[in-house]
Scaffold this motif. Structure first.
Motif, PDB file in Angstrom:
ATOM      1  N   ILE A   1     -12.831  14.528  -7.538  1.00 38.80           N
ATOM      2  CA  ILE A   1     -12.940  13.075  -7.682  1.00 38.80           C
ATOM      3  C   ILE A   1     -14.205  12.758  -8.481  1.00 38.80           C
ATOM      4  N   MET A   2     -14.077  11.863  -9.428  1.00 37.68           N
ATOM      5  CA  MET A   2     -15.180  11.510 -10.316  1.00 37.68           C
ATOM      6  C   MET A   2     -15.162  10.003 -10.540  1.00 37.68           C
TER       7      MET A   2
ATOM      8  N   LEU B   1     -12.082   5.447 -10.756  1.00 35.29           N
ATOM      9  CA  LEU B   1     -12.140   6.705 -10.013  1.00 35.29           C
ATOM     10  C   LEU B   1     -11.026   7.605 -10.524  1.00 35.29           C
ATOM     11  N   TRP B   2     -11.431   8.729 -11.112  1.00 38.44           N
ATOM     12  CA  TRP B   2     -10.489   9.671 -11.691  1.00 38.44           C
ATOM     13  C   TRP B   2     -10.358  10.889 -10.783  1.00 38.44           C
ATOM     14  N   ASN B   3      -9.190  11.496 -10.852  1.00 39.80           N
ATOM     15  CA  ASN B   3      -8.918  12.731 -10.135  1.00 39.80           C
ATOM     16  C   ASN B   3      -8.340  13.734 -11.136  1.00 39.80           C
ATOM     17  N   ILE B   4      -8.798  14.968 -11.066  1.00 39.87           N
ATOM     18  CA  ILE B   4      -8.316  15.967 -12.022  1.00 39.87           C
ATOM     19  C   ILE B   4      -6.836  16.263 -11.821  1.00 39.87           C
ATOM     20  N   LYS B   5      -6.273  15.897 -10.668  1.00 35.41           N
ATOM     21  CA  LYS B   5      -4.839  16.079 -10.459  1.00 35.41           C
ATOM     22  C   LYS B   5      -4.018  15.105 -11.298  1.00 35.41           C
ATOM     23  N   ASN B   6      -4.649  14.025 -11.768  1.00 35.92           N
ATOM     24  CA  ASN B   6      -3.963  13.053 -12.611  1.00 35.92           C
ATOM     25  C   ASN B   6      -4.921  12.605 -13.708  1.00 35.92           C
ATOM     26  N   PRO B   7      -5.047  13.353 -14.797  1.00 37.94           N
ATOM     27  CA  PRO B   7      -5.959  12.956 -15.878  1.00 37.94           C
ATOM     28  C   PRO B   7      -5.429  11.836 -16.761  1.00 37.94           C
ATOM     29  N   VAL B   8      -4.281  11.273 -16.434  1.00 41.86           N
ATOM     30  CA  VAL B   8      -3.680  10.244 -17.280  1.00 41.86           C
ATOM     31  C   VAL B   8      -4.058   8.850 -16.802  1.00 41.86           C
ATOM     32  N   ASN B   9      -3.956   8.595 -15.494  1.00 42.61           N
ATOM     33  CA  ASN B   9      -4.205   7.270 -14.937  1.00 42.61           C
ATOM     34  C   ASN B   9      -5.263   7.363 -13.843  1.00 42.61           C
ATOM     35  N   PRO B  10      -6.180   6.398 -13.779  1.00 40.82           N
ATOM     36  CA  PRO B  10      -7.168   6.388 -12.690  1.00 40.82           C
ATOM     37  C   PRO B  10      -6.508   5.989 -11.375  1.00 40.82           C
ATOM     38  N   GLU B  11      -7.062   6.485 -10.269  1.00 42.74           N
ATOM     39  CA  GLU B  11      -6.502   6.190  -8.952  1.00 42.74           C
ATOM     40  C   GLU B  11      -7.164   4.993  -8.283  1.00 42.74           C
ATOM     41  N   ARG B  12      -8.306   4.573  -8.764  1.00 45.70           N
ATOM     42  CA  ARG B  12      -8.963   3.357  -8.271  1.00 45.70           C
ATOM     43  C   ARG B  12      -9.529   2.621  -9.484  1.00 45.70           C
TER      44      ARG B  12
ATOM     45  N   ILE C   1       2.076  14.620  -9.531  1.00 52.12           N
ATOM     46  CA  ILE C   1       3.071  15.678  -9.755  1.00 52.12           C
ATOM     47  C   ILE C   1       3.493  15.719 -11.224  1.00 52.12           C
ATOM     48  N   LEU C   2       3.701  14.542 -11.811  1.00 49.99           N
ATOM     49  CA  LEU C   2       4.107  14.509 -13.213  1.00 49.99           C
ATOM     50  C   LEU C   2       2.998  15.010 -14.135  1.00 49.99           C
ATOM     51  N   ALA C   3       1.745  14.669 -13.814  1.00 52.21           N
ATOM     52  CA  ALA C   3       0.630  15.120 -14.658  1.00 52.21           C
ATOM     53  C   ALA C   3       0.414  16.623 -14.562  1.00 52.21           C
ATOM     54  N   SER C   4       0.712  17.210 -13.398  1.00 54.24           N
ATOM     55  CA  SER C   4       0.534  18.661 -13.262  1.00 54.24           C
ATOM     56  C   SER C   4       1.484  19.445 -14.151  1.00 54.24           C
TER      57      SER C   4
ATOM     58  N   PRO D   1       0.820  -1.232   0.000  1.00 49.60           N
ATOM     59  CA  PRO D   1       0.000   0.000   0.000  1.00 49.60           C
ATOM     60  C   PRO D   1       0.847   1.272   0.000  1.00 49.60           C
ATOM     61  N   SER D   2       1.967   1.253   0.706  1.00 51.27           N
ATOM     62  CA  SER D   2       2.819   2.445   0.734  1.00 51.27           C
ATOM     63  C   SER D   2       3.395   2.759  -0.643  1.00 51.27           C
ATOM     64  N   PHE D   3       3.757   1.709  -1.397  1.00 49.21           N
ATOM     65  CA  PHE D   3       4.272   1.941  -2.751  1.00 49.21           C
ATOM     66  C   PHE D   3       3.181   2.488  -3.668  1.00 49.21           C
ATOM     67  N   LYS D   4       1.967   1.998  -3.531  1.00 51.44           N
ATOM     68  CA  LYS D   4       0.870   2.503  -4.357  1.00 51.44           C
ATOM     69  C   LYS D   4       0.566   3.960  -4.049  1.00 51.44           C
ATOM     70  N   LEU D   5       0.605   4.322  -2.764  1.00 51.84           N
ATOM     71  CA  LEU D   5       0.359   5.715  -2.403  1.00 51.84           C
ATOM     72  C   LEU D   5       1.457   6.626  -2.946  1.00 51.84           C
ATOM     73  N   ALA D   6       2.710   6.196  -2.810  1.00 54.27           N
ATOM     74  CA  ALA D   6       3.814   7.005  -3.345  1.00 54.27           C
ATOM     75  C   ALA D   6       3.732   7.119  -4.860  1.00 54.27           C
ATOM     76  N   LEU D   7       3.327   6.039  -5.523  1.00 51.73           N
ATOM     77  CA  LEU D   7       3.187   6.081  -6.982  1.00 51.73           C
ATOM     78  C   LEU D   7       2.055   7.006  -7.404  1.00 51.73           C
ATOM     79  N   MET D   8       0.954   7.011  -6.658  1.00 48.34           N
ATOM     80  CA  MET D   8      -0.172   7.886  -6.991  1.00 48.34           C
ATOM     81  C   MET D   8       0.219   9.356  -6.846  1.00 48.34           C
ATOM     82  N   LEU D   9       0.928   9.709  -5.772  1.00 40.31           N
ATOM     83  CA  LEU D   9       1.349  11.095  -5.588  1.00 40.31           C
ATOM     84  C   LEU D   9       2.373  11.510  -6.638  1.00 40.31           C
ATOM     85  N   THR D  10       3.243  10.581  -7.009  1.00 37.51           N
ATOM     86  CA  THR D  10       4.231  10.895  -8.047  1.00 37.51           C
ATOM     87  C   THR D  10       3.559  11.142  -9.393  1.00 37.51           C
TER      88      THR D  10
END
Length: 686
Positions: A304-305, A328-339, A241-244, A229-238
């Protein structure tokens, strides 16, 4: 040791001092004028700069004290010598003034009287043993009574003693390049233990990247790390940042950080839509059709959508595409879904809970309904429906969470504060579900509609006479479910017959009102944010009809494209603007200007059919889904400024549209005020 000074002893010292002063060359002048000239010469700057002598502070203080004794000699008449000294001085001579003394202090060189540097040594080493022997020898020399000195141990740096272990005083590591020999046999044995596996990963559509991983003991290290879970959370935040870095201007536009300037010189109202970004489908294969069936924004976080993917049209449906997804999409990352949630059957609808925003209700094509907690992605669904309480096996088309009123009785347990929800299916039934302390939902059938017969209120429809009743077709299909904006126990259901059922949660298994709103299936219903009595419906008869509670016939009918209208909703920022969705166009209507054609029609992908859309919470952005599984995020550009009195503008637009129908206009006026009681706006939209 000091001694007591007697008066005679002081007088004798003073006599000697007086004799030295009288014998001084300056005191041998005969005239007072010469003495005054000498004193004036001493006061000149040139002489003061020349008279420089080196003296200590003690010498200066002693000289000043002696001069004061000289000036105060006249005040000691008791001693004979003092009297004689006073009579020798002429009467015309004035008492000399105090001379000016310039003292220049200079820093003397530092004189080191004693210095002993502190030194520490390891006790186990040779140097430490020498230091210990030296300290013992020093103590033996001072062991005598007269030679012993007192010592006190005290901490001088801080209140707390600072202690440092000798382990921190490590030696410096020295590195060197050393060559080693490895044979081919050793390398072969090493790589034989590692099982290499190469996978192709899709990057941005058609591009692929080869990733090679190795298994140690039959376990893929990459998969083991990816499951943390920690790796998934770090990957989601990364990824955010890259999508922004790529979508920062579009994200700022979605957040309305740059609103339109009302004082701009050139303002044009073009009612256009601009594409911000495109959310990709779960599968990029062209043969797999994964249409966007439903979109739902989180009530508490508009970023969140939730998007459901399934089947929208059954024509030319391949056999291998009967799968469903919920992303589940987040506008902070329009490239990959977070769920990502995968299902073996297509997903038809999704809906967030307003009381518990982390809960998401999902309706499947096989008639099942389940609730998931998106804050715990690794956990299974909280609860799902079962066949003994919901025996219907047709797709669930709509879900609505019931807002809790003050008089409702809550069940005990962990889900006491969570409200129930209603689910409508194509079997013609409406089921009410409640979360309990169980892996299954507590559900019971609330409504089961029957086919309408005879002439109904609303529009006139000619129904063909049915010769023989069919048991498989005696129940209409529920297409849409919507709650009343004011009364929490009232809800409306649209069917494939084009009828509108008005029901209440307090009266199960019976409806309160029935109305014919369309000639063909009615698929969407939406209430105006500025009027709880004004709502619109759209269907497959190419029409959008605006209805007002208390009037049987529709108030306004909008018809432009000769194609079914898949979805239509009121604007959240303008009371007279509504948006409709047809096969290939997104139309914007403004009732102030025209009811015959839309003010603008936008086509993004002409070869792909649109399915549904949802407004963002701000009302200035639009999420449109198509049959290819893509979600297009559009923003409204060059729109008119919202009027200050929204309800008044809406009322004027309706009266203007009914200017050629005086009878219907008089009926609208007889309704009176059809806005909210205090002229407010509905903030929570469904």
């Amino acid at each position: 040791m000091s001694r007591i000074l007697r008066q005679d002893y002081r007088n004798a010292d003073f006599q000697q001092l007086s004799q030295l002063i009288r014998n001084h060359p300056l005191m041998k002048s005969t005239t007072s004028d010469e003495q005054q000239m000498q004193l004036q010469k001493l006061r000149t700057p040139e002489y003061r700069t020349k008279c420089v002598m080196r003296a200590s502070l003690d010498d200066i203080a002693l000289g000043i004290n002696l001069y004061k004794l000289l000036l105060d000699a006249d005040k000691l008449p008791t001693h004979p010598a003092t009297i004689r000294f006073a009579h020798r001085t002429p009467k015309s001579a004035k008492s000399p003034a105090t001379p000016f003394i310039k003292v220049l202090l200079r820093k003397t060189p530092l004189v080191v009287l004693f210095e002993r540097s502190s030194m520490t040594a390891e006790l186990d080493g040779d140097e430490g043993r020498l230091v210990l022997a030296d300290n013992q020898r020093y103590d033996e020399l001072l062991a005598g009574t007269d030679k012993s000195r007192r010592t006190v141990d005290a901490d001088t740096q801080t209140v707390t003693a600072l202690k440092k272990s000798r382990l921190v005083n490590t030696e410096r590591l020295c590195t060197d390049h050393v060559g080693s020999y490895v044979s081919n046999f050793e390398m072969f044995d090493t790589y034989k233990d590692l099982e290499a596996s190469t996978k192709s990963v899709q990057v941005q559509g058609e591009q692929q990247m080869q990733v090679t991983t190795y298994k140690v003991g039959g376990v893929d290290q990459f998969e083991a790390i990816n499951s943390l879970p920690s790796f998934k959370l770090a990957l989601m935040l990364t990824m955010r940042i890259l999508a922004s870095n790529v979508f920062e201007p579009e994200q700022r536009r979605f957040r309305n950080m740059t609103p339109p300037d009302p004082f701009a010189e050139d303002v044009q109202f073009k009612y256009r839509l601009r594409l911000l970004w495109r959310l990709c489908s779960p599968s990029n294969a062209s043969r797999v059709r994964q249409a966007v069936t439903s979109i739902s924004f989180c009530p508490n976080n508009g970023d969140i959508m939730a998007v459901s993917y399934g089947i929208y049209t059954f024509s030319h449906m391949p056999s291998g595409s009967r799968r469903g997804y919920v992303y589940l999409w987040n506008i902070k990352n329009p490239v990959n879904p977070e769920r990502c949630y995968n299902y073996k059957v297509p997903v038809v609808t999704v809906q967030f809970s307003p009381s518990a925003p982390q809960l998401l209700a999902i309706g499947l094509q096989n008639g099942n309904t389940e609730v998931r907690d998106i804050s715990q992605p690794e956990q299974p669904p909280l609860a799902m429906s079962q066949r003994n309480s919901s025996p219907h096996f047709k797709p669930v088309t709509a879900i609505q969470w019931i807002p809790r009123s003050d008089g409702d009785v809550t069940l005990g347990g962990d889900y006491a504060g969570i409200t129930p929800f209603l689910a409508a299916s194509l079997s013609g039934a409406v089921t009410k579900y409640q979360l309990i302390n169980s892996p299954y939902l507590l559900g019971f059938e609330h409504q089961h509609f029957q086919r309408s017969e005879g002439e109904l209120e609303g529009i006139t429809v000619q129904r063909p006479a049915q010769r023989a009743p069919l048991l498989a077709n005696r129940h209409p299909q529920c297409m849409e479910l919507m709650l009343d904006p004011l009364q929490t126990d009232i809800y409306y259901v649209l069917t494939d017959e084009g009828t509108l059922f008005k029901c209440s949660t307090n009266y199960p298994l019976q409806h309160l009102e029935l109305r014919q709103v369309h000639e063909s299936p009615a698929v969407c219903l939406d209430f105006s944010p500025w009027s709880p009595k004004l709502y619109l419906t759209c269907g497959s008869d190419w029409c959008i009809r605006i209805w007002l509670s208390g009037i049987i016939s529709p108030v306004i009918t909008l018809l432009h494209h000769l194609s079914p209208v898949h979805c239509a909703r009121w604007s959240r920022t303008h009371s007279t603007i509504l948006v409709s969705l047809s096969h290939t166009t997104v139309d914007i209507w403004d009732l102030r200007y025209s009811t015959l054609k839309p003010v603008s029609s936008t086509t993004i992908d002409a070869k792909i059919c649109y399915t549904t859309f949802r407004f963002a919470h701000c009302g200035r952005s639009l999420a449109v889904g198509n049959e290819a599984g893509q979600v297009l995020m559009l923003s409204f550009e060059d729109m008119p400024f919202p009027p200050h009195f929204q309800y008044r503008q809406l009322k004027r637009a309706i009266y203007k549209a009914l200017s050629l129908e005086p009878t219907l206009q008089q009926q609208v006026k007889s309704v009176g005020n059809f806005g909210y009681p205090r002229g407010e706006k509905l903030t929570t939209m469904q």
